[in-house]
Design an enzyme around this catalytic site. Structure first.
Site, PDB file in Angstrom:
ATOM      1  N   ASP A   7      28.582  44.214  29.698  1.00 15.79           N
ATOM      2  CA  ASP A   7      29.095  44.149  31.050  1.00 15.79           C
ATOM      3  C   ASP A   7      29.783  45.426  31.258  1.00 15.79           C
ATOM      4  OD1 ASP A   7      30.473  42.494  33.177  1.00 15.79           O
ATOM      5  OD2 ASP A   7      32.445  43.217  32.109  1.00 15.79           O
ATOM      6  N   GLU A   9      32.420  47.981  34.085  1.00 12.48           N
ATOM      7  CA  GLU A   9      33.327  47.923  35.272  1.00 12.48           C
ATOM      8  C   GLU A   9      32.669  49.274  36.115  1.00 12.48           C
ATOM      9  OE1 GLU A   9      35.185  45.658  36.323  1.00 12.48           O
ATOM     10  OE2 GLU A   9      35.206  44.407  34.413  1.00 12.48           O
ATOM     11  N   GLU A  52      39.716  48.556  46.025  1.00 15.55           N
ATOM     12  CA  GLU A  52      39.325  47.352  45.932  1.00 15.55           C
ATOM     13  C   GLU A  52      38.957  46.966  44.125  1.00 15.55           C
ATOM     14  OE1 GLU A  52      37.900  49.015  48.024  1.00 15.55           O
ATOM     15  OE2 GLU A  52      38.540  48.135  49.933  1.00 15.55           O
ATOM     16  N   HIS A  57      40.122  46.158  37.909  1.00 16.02           N
ATOM     17  CA  HIS A  57      40.369  46.454  36.665  1.00 16.02           C
ATOM     18  C   HIS A  57      41.525  47.155  36.200  1.00 16.02           C
ATOM     19  CE1 HIS A  57      38.541  50.263  37.925  1.00 16.02           C
ATOM     20  NE2 HIS A  57      37.473  49.756  38.323  1.00 16.02           N
ATOM     21  N   HIS A 150      38.707  41.127  33.496  1.00 22.66           N
ATOM     22  CA  HIS A 150      38.139  42.292  33.925  1.00 22.66           C
ATOM     23  C   HIS A 150      38.485  43.564  33.039  1.00 22.66           C
ATOM     24  CE1 HIS A 150      36.911  40.153  37.277  1.00 22.66           C
ATOM     25  NE2 HIS A 150      38.266  39.679  37.875  1.00 22.66           N
ATOM     26  N   ASP A 155      35.539  40.440  28.882  1.00 16.69           N
ATOM     27  CA  ASP A 155      34.604  39.633  29.666  1.00 16.69           C
ATOM     28  C   ASP A 155      33.055  39.129  28.731  1.00 16.69           C
ATOM     29  OD1 ASP A 155      36.012  39.612  31.875  1.00 16.69           O
ATOM     30  OD2 ASP A 155      34.789  40.691  33.132  1.00 16.69           O
TER      31      ASP A 155
END
Length: 224
Positions: A7, A9, A52, A57, A150, A155
């Site tokens: 995963d 971010e 955003e 996160h 997040h 995750d």
């Protein structure tokens, strides 16, 4: 079978707008069981985090400015994932960002054919339903704290459990290693096997006693 749950971010949604990766998390699975091997890092994206993304996160520009750049961790990351199958939720997003970073430093990109996209698995299993990670955790009754979400590594933990449920592999079969890999598993050393339900078969004496019991019950119910 070794797989990597992965995963990321990022600073924002699209690489077309110059967005970069700020965190990578990876967890290794062996025969769908989590091992102790992980890869995790925060990255300096060399640009500002969008509002955003920050709301999602919470990684500030100041916090990330002291982290390593992708070019500094690329070799370690590529060595960790090697040619292993990658388990990613919404793989197009993560792959676009990872491949953008790899292309920038002149490295070979990650091919889609080595990826299992759990979003596609969920779409087939639950057509017409919400299939984001939160929704799938609720469907499979996987506990998580929204305050912890997040973070790429958290995750990955959740996705590994979702993945097992999506492929209907909740119970792992007994799987002793090949003799040339290890001589004899030590008693109680569970790392040598995968978990399994224990099946206990009745003895011939127990079967006979059960037949007698049923016969007596029939007599009692129908002839008394």
């Amino acid at each position: 079978m070794i797989e990597i749950v992965l995963d990321t971010e990022t600073t924002g949604i699209s690489i077309k707008d110059g967005h970069r990766i700020v965190e990578i998390g990876c967890i290794e699975l062996k025969n769908q069981i989590k091992t102790e091997k992980i890869f995790h890092c925060y990255l300096n994206p060399e640009r500002k985090v969008s509002e955003e993304a920050f709301k999602i996160h919470g990684y500030s520009d100041e916090y990330l400015s002291h982290k390593k750049k992708f070019s500094e961790i690329a070799e370690e990351f590529l060595e960790f994932i090697n040619d292993k199958k990658l388990i990613i939720h919404n793989a197009d997003f993560d792959l676009s960002h990872l491949n953008n970073e790899l292309t920038t430093i002149g490295k070979e990109t990650i091919k889609k054919n080595r990826v299992i996209d759990t979003l596609e698995l969920a779409r087939e299993k639950f057509p017409g339903s919400a299939i984001n990670l939160d929704s799938l955790c609720k469907k499979f009754r996987i506990n998580y704290s929204k305050e912890q979400r997040h973070n790429a590594l958290v995750d990955c933990e959740l996705l590994s459990k979702v993945y097992i449920n999506l492929i209907d592999q909740k119970e792992h079969t007994l799987d002793f290693l090949m003799k040339d890999e290890i001589e004899t598993p030590k008693k109680g050393d569970l790392k040598f096997i995968k978990y399994s339900k224990k099946i206990i078969k009745p003895t011939s004496n127990e079967i006979q006693l059960h037949k007698i019991f049923l016969k007596n019950q029939l007599k009692k119910n129908f002839f008394n």
